[in-house]
Design a protein around this motif. Structure first.
Motif, PDB file in Angstrom:
ATOM      1  N   ARG A 197      14.735  11.668  25.048  1.00 39.76           N
ATOM      2  CA  ARG A 197      16.073  10.747  24.882  1.00 39.76           C
ATOM      3  C   ARG A 197      17.155  11.453  25.413  1.00 39.76           C
ATOM      4  N   THR A 198      17.961  10.713  25.915  1.00 36.75           N
ATOM      5  CA  THR A 198      19.419  11.059  26.412  1.00 36.75           C
ATOM      6  C   THR A 198      20.459  10.588  25.856  1.00 36.75           C
ATOM      7  N   TYR A 199      21.596  11.153  25.827  1.00 37.85           N
ATOM      8  CA  TYR A 199      22.973  10.946  25.049  1.00 37.85           C
ATOM      9  C   TYR A 199      23.969  11.022  26.130  1.00 37.85           C
ATOM     10  N   PRO A 200      25.055  10.232  25.707  1.00 37.39           N
ATOM     11  CA  PRO A 200      26.491  10.318  26.429  1.00 37.39           C
ATOM     12  C   PRO A 200      26.756  11.937  26.192  1.00 37.39           C
ATOM     13  N   PHE A 201      27.580  12.514  27.396  1.00 40.79           N
ATOM     14  CA  PHE A 201      27.773  13.676  27.101  1.00 40.79           C
ATOM     15  C   PHE A 201      28.849  14.184  25.955  1.00 40.79           C
ATOM     16  N   GLU A 202      29.532  13.373  25.668  1.00 39.30           N
ATOM     17  CA  GLU A 202      30.517  13.399  24.648  1.00 39.30           C
ATOM     18  C   GLU A 202      29.644  13.766  23.321  1.00 39.30           C
ATOM     19  N   GLU A 203      28.779  12.836  23.056  1.00 35.87           N
ATOM     20  CA  GLU A 203      27.718  13.071  21.731  1.00 35.87           C
ATOM     21  C   GLU A 203      26.947  14.324  21.889  1.00 35.87           C
ATOM     22  N   LEU A 204      26.410  14.669  23.308  1.00 30.63           N
ATOM     23  CA  LEU A 204      25.587  16.079  23.445  1.00 30.63           C
ATOM     24  C   LEU A 204      26.657  17.071  22.931  1.00 30.63           C
ATOM     25  N   ALA A 205      28.060  17.306  23.523  1.00 30.43           N
ATOM     26  CA  ALA A 205      28.748  18.105  23.314  1.00 30.43           C
ATOM     27  C   ALA A 205      29.012  18.358  21.891  1.00 30.43           C
ATOM     28  N   THR A 206      28.822  17.473  20.836  1.00 33.81           N
ATOM     29  CA  THR A 206      28.861  17.810  19.426  1.00 33.81           C
ATOM     30  C   THR A 206      28.027  18.680  18.948  1.00 33.81           C
ATOM     31  N   PHE A 207      26.630  18.527  19.323  1.00 31.57           N
ATOM     32  CA  PHE A 207      25.715  19.636  19.263  1.00 31.57           C
ATOM     33  C   PHE A 207      25.922  20.818  19.790  1.00 31.57           C
ATOM     34  N   TYR A 208      26.326  20.870  21.056  1.00 31.65           N
ATOM     35  CA  TYR A 208      26.543  22.072  21.650  1.00 31.65           C
ATOM     36  C   TYR A 208      27.720  23.261  20.912  1.00 31.65           C
ATOM     37  N   ARG A 209      28.721  22.316  20.594  1.00 34.38           N
ATOM     38  CA  ARG A 209      29.695  23.086  19.909  1.00 34.38           C
ATOM     39  C   ARG A 209      29.259  23.901  18.705  1.00 34.38           C
ATOM     40  N   LYS A 210      28.065  23.453  17.963  1.00 35.59           N
ATOM     41  CA  LYS A 210      27.648  24.227  16.765  1.00 35.59           C
ATOM     42  C   LYS A 210      26.661  25.264  16.923  1.00 35.59           C
ATOM     43  N   THR A 211      26.056  25.263  18.347  1.00 34.93           N
ATOM     44  CA  THR A 211      24.996  26.254  18.774  1.00 34.93           C
ATOM     45  C   THR A 211      25.141  27.475  18.999  1.00 34.93           C
ATOM     46  N   HIS A 212      24.399  28.293  18.228  1.00 40.30           N
ATOM     47  CA  HIS A 212      24.505  29.924  18.422  1.00 40.30           C
ATOM     48  C   HIS A 212      23.773  30.465  19.632  1.00 40.30           C
ATOM     49  N   LEU A 213      22.370  29.743  19.452  1.00 41.22           N
ATOM     50  CA  LEU A 213      21.356  30.304  20.629  1.00 41.22           C
ATOM     51  C   LEU A 213      20.801  28.912  21.301  1.00 41.22           C
ATOM     52  N   PHE A 214      20.703  29.020  22.679  1.00 42.31           N
ATOM     53  CA  PHE A 214      20.029  27.975  23.426  1.00 42.31           C
ATOM     54  C   PHE A 214      18.774  28.700  23.914  1.00 42.31           C
ATOM     55  N   LEU A 215      17.580  27.956  23.923  1.00 46.73           N
ATOM     56  CA  LEU A 215      16.439  28.220  24.099  1.00 46.73           C
ATOM     57  C   LEU A 215      16.005  27.447  25.330  1.00 46.73           C
ATOM     58  N   PRO A 216      15.897  27.614  26.508  1.00 45.68           N
ATOM     59  CA  PRO A 216      15.477  26.812  27.774  1.00 45.68           C
ATOM     60  C   PRO A 216      14.031  26.693  27.395  1.00 45.68           C
ATOM     61  N   THR A 217      13.487  25.688  28.155  1.00 50.31           N
ATOM     62  CA  THR A 217      11.744  25.527  27.761  1.00 50.31           C
ATOM     63  C   THR A 217      11.103  25.401  29.202  1.00 50.31           C
ATOM     64  N   HIS A 218      11.908  25.403  30.214  1.00 50.81           N
ATOM     65  CA  HIS A 218      11.120  25.182  31.765  1.00 50.81           C
ATOM     66  C   HIS A 218      11.869  25.817  32.639  1.00 50.81           C
ATOM     67  N   ARG A 219      11.197  25.786  33.780  1.00 48.89           N
ATOM     68  CA  ARG A 219      12.045  26.261  35.011  1.00 48.89           C
ATOM     69  C   ARG A 219      13.144  25.397  35.676  1.00 48.89           C
ATOM     70  N   GLU A 220      14.163  26.179  35.848  1.00 50.30           N
ATOM     71  CA  GLU A 220      15.357  25.111  36.445  1.00 50.30           C
ATOM     72  C   GLU A 220      15.861  26.035  37.488  1.00 50.30           C
ATOM     73  N   THR A 221      16.652  25.257  37.961  1.00 44.97           N
ATOM     74  CA  THR A 221      17.568  26.034  39.211  1.00 44.97           C
ATOM     75  C   THR A 221      19.065  26.307  38.923  1.00 44.97           C
ATOM     76  N   GLN A 222      19.843  25.480  37.967  1.00 41.46           N
ATOM     77  CA  GLN A 222      20.967  25.662  37.633  1.00 41.46           C
ATOM     78  C   GLN A 222      21.493  25.848  36.418  1.00 41.46           C
ATOM     79  N   GLY A 223      20.850  25.827  35.465  1.00 40.66           N
ATOM     80  CA  GLY A 223      21.030  26.068  34.117  1.00 40.66           C
ATOM     81  C   GLY A 223      22.414  25.767  33.494  1.00 40.66           C
ATOM     82  N   VAL A 224      22.666  24.474  33.808  1.00 42.74           N
ATOM     83  CA  VAL A 224      24.014  23.796  33.566  1.00 42.74           C
ATOM     84  C   VAL A 224      24.080  23.809  31.964  1.00 42.74           C
ATOM     85  N   VAL A 225      23.135  23.451  31.014  1.00 41.49           N
ATOM     86  CA  VAL A 225      22.991  23.418  29.710  1.00 41.49           C
ATOM     87  C   VAL A 225      23.430  24.789  29.091  1.00 41.49           C
TER      88      VAL A 225
END
Length: 299
Positions: A197-225
């Motif tokens: 499920r996707t979200y408007p970025f403004e809503e995603l950012a509310t989760f990001y602002r509380k995150t201490h650790l981010f865990l990518p799960t797949h291969r990427e080229t840019q790593g924007v998140v």
């Protein structure tokens, strides 16, 4: 000498897709440089009078490479056609052959790349993020954000969720968010292969602002998140194969191989400073202006 071109941005503004989020960031960077611009979708260009622009910027994921007929139409106006891409061309042989068989009039004049590229028609601009929405807002819970499943790419979602469960069961005040097919779920440790499920970025950012650790799960080229969460002070934990080394060196991160070594805390200010240096508005805008200067006036 500062080059001030007449700009038309061509792309989309959907807030829950990469192209729309990136469009917003490009617009903010151009505004910070004092540059005026117009915005139009690719479809709207078909019947429009496009004379008078110096540069046409394809804002999205290789927008002009995927629309050679539009590129030919833009060239008829006398303006330069400039595409945003990860690199000049993907590594896929089929794509490269199709490109070199095209008429020159159907190719972009220049490419602004998110990763370094040796092509003489490329100018490196890196990535930028919408840092006005990205800042620390952590609470008492040590919060982990697990990325989504991605089809047709190497991934290890369930392996990561299993280790997150172990941490959740062994340490107090741990919160795990996972972007699944059902949305961003909390303390749910079952992978959901398929669409997420996707979200408007403004809503995603509310989760990001509380995150201490981010865990990518797949291969990427840019790593924007990872860059976006880094702007909020978060640290990325990843395996070496997930991101190119060039991108990892710009991100606050730690590597692991198989078993995750969980940190007890993260240095929010240091992480944020590193992310801002490479992905903040001022850094991205400066690289854009440098690229415009190198393209130069059209005479």
């Amino acid at each position: 000498m500062i080059y001030i071109p007449r700009l038309l941005l061509i792309g989309y503004s959907s807030h829950n897709k990469y192209s729309g989020v990136f469009m917003r960031n490009v617009q903010r960077a151009l505004t910070s440089l004092g540059l005026e611009y117009d915005v139009m979708s690719p479809e709207a260009c078909e019947g429009a009078d496009l004379a008078g622009y110096d540069l046409f910027l394809g804002v999205g994921d290789e927008l002009f490479r995927r629309r050679p007929e539009l590129v030919a139409k833009l060239h008829e106006t006398g303006g330069k056609v400039v595409d945003f891409r990860t690199k000049y061309l993907p590594h896929k042989l089929k794509v490269r052959l199709a490109h070199f068989l095209q008429k020159p009039s159907m190719r972009a004049d220049y490419v602004l790349t998110h990763m370094q590229d040796r092509c003489s028609r490329c100018f490196y601009v890196g990535q930028g993020v919408n840092d006005d929405l990205l800042y620390p807002e952590h609470d008492d819970y040590f919060t982990i954000f697990v990325d989504h499943w991605m089809p047709r790419r190497r991934e290890c979602v369930q392996e990561i969720l299993d280790q997150c469960r172990q941490l959740y069961e062994s340490r107090e005040k741990v919160r795990v968010w996972y972007q699944s097919a059902h949305g961003i779920v909390e303390n749910d440790f079952t992978a959901t292969p398929g669409d997420y499920r996707t979200y408007p970025f403004e809503e995603l950012a509310t989760f990001y602002r509380k995150t201490h650790l981010f865990l990518p799960t797949h291969r990427e080229t840019q790593g924007v998140v990872a860059a976006e969460i880094g702007m909020c002070g978060g640290l990325t934990l990843l395996q070496p194969w997930m991101y190119p080394k060039e991108r990892r060196l710009e991100l606050p991160h730690r590597l692991y191989r198989g078993k995750i070594a969980w940190p007890g805390s993260v240095d929010i200010e240091a992480n944020r400073a590193m992310a801002r240096k490479h992905f903040g508005l001022d850094a991205f805008a400066a690289r854009l202006q440098d690229a415009f200067n190198r393209i130069g006036p059209l005479g």
